[in-house]
Design a protein around this motif. Structure first.
Motif, PDB file in Angstrom:
ATOM      1  N   VAL A 148      97.085  36.379  58.569  1.00  0.00           N
ATOM      2  CA  VAL A 148      98.099  37.374  58.897  1.00  0.00           C
ATOM      3  C   VAL A 148      98.463  38.158  57.636  1.00  0.00           C
ATOM      4  CG1 VAL A 148     100.367  37.758  59.919  1.00  0.00           C
ATOM      5  CG2 VAL A 148      98.968  35.810  60.671  1.00  0.00           C
ATOM      6  N   MET A 149      98.154  39.450  57.655  1.00  0.00           N
ATOM      7  CA  MET A 149      98.394  40.289  56.473  1.00  0.00           C
ATOM      8  C   MET A 149      99.826  40.831  56.491  1.00  0.00           C
ATOM      9  SD  MET A 149      94.708  42.218  56.116  1.00  0.00           S
ATOM     10  CE  MET A 149      94.763  42.914  57.783  1.00  0.00           C
ATOM     11  N   ARG A 150     100.762  39.883  56.439  1.00  0.00           N
ATOM     12  CA  ARG A 150     102.189  40.181  56.382  1.00  0.00           C
ATOM     13  C   ARG A 150     102.848  39.107  55.521  1.00  0.00           C
ATOM     14  NH1 ARG A 150     103.818  40.567  62.618  1.00  0.00           N
ATOM     15  NH2 ARG A 150     105.900  40.785  61.715  1.00  0.00           N
ATOM     16  N   ASP A 151     104.062  39.407  55.062  1.00  0.00           N
ATOM     17  CA  ASP A 151     104.807  38.425  54.273  1.00  0.00           C
ATOM     18  C   ASP A 151     105.640  37.505  55.152  1.00  0.00           C
ATOM     19  OD1 ASP A 151     103.855  39.412  51.793  1.00  0.00           O
ATOM     20  OD2 ASP A 151     105.324  41.037  51.869  1.00  0.00           O
ATOM     21  N   VAL A 152     106.023  37.992  56.327  1.00  0.00           N
ATOM     22  CA  VAL A 152     106.767  37.191  57.296  1.00  0.00           C
ATOM     23  C   VAL A 152     106.191  37.481  58.675  1.00  0.00           C
ATOM     24  CG1 VAL A 152     108.908  37.113  55.958  1.00  0.00           C
ATOM     25  CG2 VAL A 152     108.533  38.982  57.570  1.00  0.00           C
ATOM     26  N   THR A 153     106.420  36.580  59.614  1.00  0.00           N
ATOM     27  CA  THR A 153     105.954  36.798  60.974  1.00  0.00           C
ATOM     28  C   THR A 153     106.976  36.281  61.968  1.00  0.00           C
ATOM     29  OG1 THR A 153     104.223  36.330  62.607  1.00  0.00           O
ATOM     30  CG2 THR A 153     104.668  34.617  60.970  1.00  0.00           C
ATOM     31  N   GLU A 154     107.069  36.975  63.120  1.00  0.00           N
ATOM     32  CA  GLU A 154     107.938  36.513  64.188  1.00  0.00           C
ATOM     33  C   GLU A 154     107.237  35.495  65.067  1.00  0.00           C
ATOM     34  OE1 GLU A 154     105.431  39.702  65.727  1.00  0.00           O
ATOM     35  OE2 GLU A 154     106.587  39.435  63.907  1.00  0.00           O
ATOM     36  N   ARG A 155     106.002  35.108  64.686  1.00  0.00           N
ATOM     37  CA  ARG A 155     105.281  34.047  65.400  1.00  0.00           C
ATOM     38  C   ARG A 155     105.073  32.846  64.463  1.00  0.00           C
ATOM     39  NH1 ARG A 155     104.745  39.165  67.865  1.00  0.00           N
ATOM     40  NH2 ARG A 155     103.935  38.973  69.971  1.00  0.00           N
ATOM     41  N   ASP A 170      98.267  41.476  49.451  1.00  0.00           N
ATOM     42  CA  ASP A 170      97.657  41.462  48.119  1.00  0.00           C
ATOM     43  C   ASP A 170      96.146  41.281  48.248  1.00  0.00           C
ATOM     44  OD1 ASP A 170      97.926  41.093  45.056  1.00  0.00           O
ATOM     45  OD2 ASP A 170      96.757  39.354  45.709  1.00  0.00           O
ATOM     46  N   ALA A 171      95.376  42.186  47.640  1.00  0.00           N
ATOM     47  CA  ALA A 171      93.913  42.181  47.800  1.00  0.00           C
ATOM     48  C   ALA A 171      93.298  40.869  47.340  1.00  0.00           C
ATOM     49  CB  ALA A 171      93.298  43.362  47.044  1.00  0.00           C
ATOM     50  N   ASP A 172      93.712  40.375  46.184  1.00  0.00           N
ATOM     51  CA  ASP A 172      93.125  39.139  45.657  1.00  0.00           C
ATOM     52  C   ASP A 172      93.409  37.959  46.570  1.00  0.00           C
ATOM     53  OD1 ASP A 172      92.116  40.485  43.454  1.00  0.00           O
ATOM     54  OD2 ASP A 172      93.846  40.034  42.189  1.00  0.00           O
ATOM     55  N   ARG A 173      94.628  37.888  47.101  1.00  0.00           N
ATOM     56  CA  ARG A 173      94.986  36.783  47.999  1.00  0.00           C
ATOM     57  C   ARG A 173      94.162  36.848  49.282  1.00  0.00           C
ATOM     58  NH1 ARG A 173      99.623  34.063  50.119  1.00  0.00           N
ATOM     59  NH2 ARG A 173      98.725  32.361  51.344  1.00  0.00           N
ATOM     60  N   ILE A 174      93.991  38.044  49.836  1.00  0.00           N
ATOM     61  CA  ILE A 174      93.203  38.182  51.057  1.00  0.00           C
ATOM     62  C   ILE A 174      91.769  37.726  50.810  1.00  0.00           C
ATOM     63  CG2 ILE A 174      92.231  39.838  52.703  1.00  0.00           C
ATOM     64  CD1 ILE A 174      94.824  41.493  52.307  1.00  0.00           C
ATOM     65  N   VAL A 175      91.184  38.154  49.701  1.00  0.00           N
ATOM     66  CA  VAL A 175      89.800  37.771  49.383  1.00  0.00           C
ATOM     67  C   VAL A 175      89.681  36.261  49.247  1.00  0.00           C
ATOM     68  CG1 VAL A 175      87.987  37.897  47.630  1.00  0.00           C
ATOM     69  CG2 VAL A 175      89.187  39.983  48.335  1.00  0.00           C
ATOM     70  N   ILE A 176      90.606  35.649  48.533  1.00  0.00           N
ATOM     71  CA  ILE A 176      90.566  34.199  48.331  1.00  0.00           C
ATOM     72  C   ILE A 176      90.632  33.460  49.662  1.00  0.00           C
ATOM     73  CG2 ILE A 176      91.913  32.238  47.468  1.00  0.00           C
ATOM     74  CD1 ILE A 176      92.634  34.019  45.039  1.00  0.00           C
TER      75      ILE A 176
END
Length: 215
Positions: A148-155, A170-176
């Protein structure tokens, strides 16, 4: 807490999952539909794992979408993955995505899809990379890890169950996080086999049963 007796509260599951499973079964039962969708997406390489992307939330406009694009571009350099990204028509999304990803090898930017072809792609995908609330519910039902490419989620239920993970923009976090799922089968299976917190596809029947009994 709002004064309703517990005996009047019935946990049924989410009817979205009923609809999803119904569509999956319709596609599986129809050789014509299966053939149609295979031809519609015949540009996909069956030797490469598919990552399905949806990203269009307002809070990601600007730097967030640019960072997501950088991550996709870096991951697309791998020879074992491909991306399909149905691009939202909002110019704040489409302008950035086309500028950053159009023509990138292994990245297919397509028009928004109706539900059936989107379900076909979710079912075919290995990983769902999304900021969509609905996909966070549907992915676990299909056994697909959801990043989930968000900092918080309602789920939060999917996060708690281990079927989804918040990765931000954050690009690096997504890649990792994507590469961890691509390269570590144990990590992948732990998410793919997590218990679906949104139900088993029988919510409508439970609702019907309760209504018949109560009314």
């Amino acid at each position: 807490a709002e004064g309703f007796p517990e005996s009047h509260i019935h946990v049924t599951g989410n009817t979205v999952i009923d609809a999803l499973q119904w569509v999956v079964s319709r596609i599986a039962a129809s050789p014509e539909k299966t053939k149609f969708f295979a031809q519609k997406f015949d540009y996909l390489d069956r030797e490469r794992r598919l990552i399905l992307v949806t990203a269009h939330r307002r809070e990601s406009f600007g730097s967030g979408l640019l960072s997501i694009c950088r991550a996709i571009r870096k991951l697309a350099a791998r020879s074992d993955v491909q991306f399909v990204y149905p691009v939202h028509p909002n110019p704040n999304v489409r302008g950035v995505i086309n500028c950053e990803l159009l023509g990138v090898n292994g990245v297919f930017l397509i028009e928004p899809l109706d539900y059936e072809p989107f379900v076909y792609l979710m079912h075919r995908a290995s990983i769902l990379l999304t900021d969509s609330g609905g996909v966070q519910e549907e992915g676990p039902s299909l056994g697909k890890p959801v990043l989930v490419m968000r900092d918080v989620t309602e789920r939060p239920e999917a996060i708690a169950a281990g079927a989804a993970r918040l990765v931000g923009t954050d690009a690096d976090r997504i890649v990792i996080e994507v590469e961890r799922l691509l390269d570590d089968d144990d990590a992948y299976q732990s998410m793919a086999r997590a218990i679906n917190p949104y139900g088993d596809g029988q919510a409508s029947q439970r609702i019907k049963t309760v209504l018949e009994r109560e009314l």
